[in-house]
Design a protein around this motif. Structure first.
Motif, mmCIF file in Angstrom:
data_model
loop_
_atom_site.group_PDB
_atom_site.id
_atom_site.type_symbol
_atom_site.label_atom_id
_atom_site.label_comp_id
_atom_site.label_asym_id
_atom_site.label_seq_id
_atom_site.Cartn_x
_atom_site.Cartn_y
_atom_site.Cartn_z
ATOM 1 N N HIS A 1 -18.981 -2.506 -31.843
ATOM 2 C CA HIS A 1 -18.088 -3.255 -31.139
ATOM 3 C C HIS A 1 -17.015 -3.768 -32.171
ATOM 4 C CE1 HIS A 1 -16.834 -6.259 -28.244
ATOM 5 N NE2 HIS A 1 -16.808 -7.215 -29.219
ATOM 6 N N SER B 1 -12.309 -3.470 -21.872
ATOM 7 C CA SER B 1 -10.898 -2.996 -22.112
ATOM 8 C C SER B 1 -9.954 -4.389 -21.507
ATOM 9 C CB SER B 1 -10.612 -1.669 -21.128
ATOM 10 O OG SER B 1 -10.674 -2.144 -19.785
ATOM 11 N N ILE C 1 -6.206 1.596 -24.398
ATOM 12 C CA ILE C 1 -7.286 1.388 -25.314
ATOM 13 C C ILE C 1 -7.731 2.874 -25.720
ATOM 14 C CG2 ILE C 1 -10.084 0.823 -25.309
ATOM 15 C CD1 ILE C 1 -7.769 -1.267 -24.966
ATOM 16 N N SER D 1 -12.555 3.899 -29.022
ATOM 17 C CA SER D 1 -13.115 2.629 -28.967
ATOM 18 C C SER D 1 -14.093 2.538 -27.534
ATOM 19 C CB SER D 1 -12.006 1.693 -28.541
ATOM 20 O OG SER D 1 -11.193 1.434 -29.703
ATOM 21 N N TYR D 2 -13.539 3.186 -26.425
ATOM 22 C CA TYR D 2 -14.666 3.296 -25.318
ATOM 23 C C TYR D 2 -15.900 3.985 -25.578
ATOM 24 C CZ TYR D 2 -10.967 2.302 -21.835
ATOM 25 O OH TYR D 2 -10.218 1.629 -21.004
ATOM 26 N N GLY E 1 -14.659 -0.661 -32.699
ATOM 27 C CA GLY E 1 -13.956 -0.434 -31.546
ATOM 28 C C GLY E 1 -12.739 -1.363 -31.438
ATOM 29 N N LEU E 2 -12.735 -2.398 -31.287
ATOM 30 C CA LEU E 2 -11.909 -3.378 -31.418
ATOM 31 C C LEU E 2 -10.648 -3.228 -32.322
ATOM 32 C CD1 LEU E 2 -13.742 -6.720 -30.727
ATOM 33 C CD2 LEU E 2 -12.456 -5.607 -28.918
ATOM 34 N N LEU F 1 -9.996 -0.434 -33.898
ATOM 35 C CA LEU F 1 -9.394 0.872 -33.571
ATOM 36 C C LEU F 1 -8.134 0.668 -32.596
ATOM 37 C CD1 LEU F 1 -12.194 3.459 -33.409
ATOM 38 C CD2 LEU F 1 -10.402 3.338 -35.174
ATOM 39 N N TYR F 2 -8.286 -0.393 -31.792
ATOM 40 C CA TYR F 2 -7.184 -0.984 -30.642
ATOM 41 C C TYR F 2 -6.336 -1.985 -31.459
ATOM 42 C CZ TYR F 2 -4.849 -3.273 -27.104
ATOM 43 O OH TYR F 2 -4.053 -3.695 -26.088
#
Length: 292
Positions: free
Chosen positions: A231, A153, A169, A173-174, A234-235, A237-238
């Protein structure tokens, strides 16, 4: 008078009475000798291993995230980190990314060390004793997963897209980061014993490396081909707002998948190989001195 009625027959069995379970007492004592110094040795060992592996892992993680956010290419980011570490090491070693990686692996190692010390203390074993099993796996995995989620994060905030810095975040993503780490931990601890007997190592190769050791490196490295897309998603999406469709996100993931996977494979060797060996070796030497 028969022999059974003689003097020897009526004498109580003193030895039997003394050894009766009802009269025995436990003699196990806690090994609290130098307990403060032993905990200090646990911390020193973890710090040594963490400081050793953190520079390489910091550079790789930084490069993956900057590449995913579009700030820099993966290769350019790695070259910049190498130049900073070589020419201005204090800027690199006192940076937030380095501190986060050091805390992640130092925290993981010290969790394992303190568990070993607590176990040897309660069981009255030598200070050099190490443990294995479900308790240690759960403790180290929990520490690694929680610290890694916090690191991810903070890395995303520090190195992600500039347009996303004000956004929190997102929960997905988490979740993706957590699944990624669970896959790596599972591949590091559970898969190697299963695949070691299946590795086709020649006798010449076995003279230099055992099947178990080879599996210990192969399994967590190979799983990165599966976990890296999680990974990267998730990045993404942020870094990019939620209005994008799945097709656009998958195109970005596919574009960065292979090179990011190999980069994450490169970080597995110091993280789960070199660091663990150094931590164990330094701790053993320090504990041996305290036992003298």
């Amino acid at each position: 008078m028969s022999a059974a009625a003689g003097p020897g027959a009526s004498r109580p069995n003193v030895k039997t009475e003394m050894m009766s379970p009802a009269t025995t007492t436990s003699t196990t004592r806690w090994n609290t000798q130098n307990i403060g110094l032993r905990l200090g040795a646990d911390a020193a060992s973890a710090a040594t291993a963490g400081a050793l592996v953190a520079p390489v892992i910091t550079a790789i993680d930084k490069a993956i995230i900057e590449n995913a956010s579009g700030r820099q290419t993966l290769g350019r980011s790695l070259r910049d980190s190498l130049a900073t570490f070589t020419l201005r090491p204090h800027h690199f070693l006192f940076s937030k990314p380095f501190a986060l990686i050091f805390a992640l692996y130092g925290g993981t190692y010290i969790t394992a060390n303190i568990l070993d010390t607590c176990s040897s203390t309660v069981k009255g074993q030598p200070a050099t004793t190490t443990t294995s099993g479900p308790a240690k796996f759960l403790a180290t995995s929990s520490a690694n997963l929680s610290l890694c989620l916090y690191k991810d994060s903070r890395f995303a905030k520090l190195l992600g897209a500039a347009t996303a810095s004000a956004r929190p975040i997102p929960g997905p993503s988490y979740a993706l980061f957590a699944v990624r780490d669970c896959l790596t931990v599972f591949a590091s601890f559970n898969v190697p014993p299963l695949i070691a007997p299946l590795l086709p190592l020649s006798q010449g190769m076995q003279a230099h490396v055992s099947a178990a050791s080879a599996a210990q490196f192969i399994a967590p490295a190979a799983v990165q081909l599966i976990s890296t897309p999680l990974h990267l998603l998730g990045l993404d999406l942020y870094n990019r707002d939620g209005t994008l469709g799945a097709r656009e996100r998958m195109a970005k993931v596919r574009m960065d998948w292979i090179k990011s996977s190999f980069a994450r494979m490169a970080r597995i060797v110091p993280a789960f190989g070199v660091g663990g060996v150094v931590n164990t070796g330094v701790r053993k030497k320090l504990m041996q001195r305290l036992e003298q």
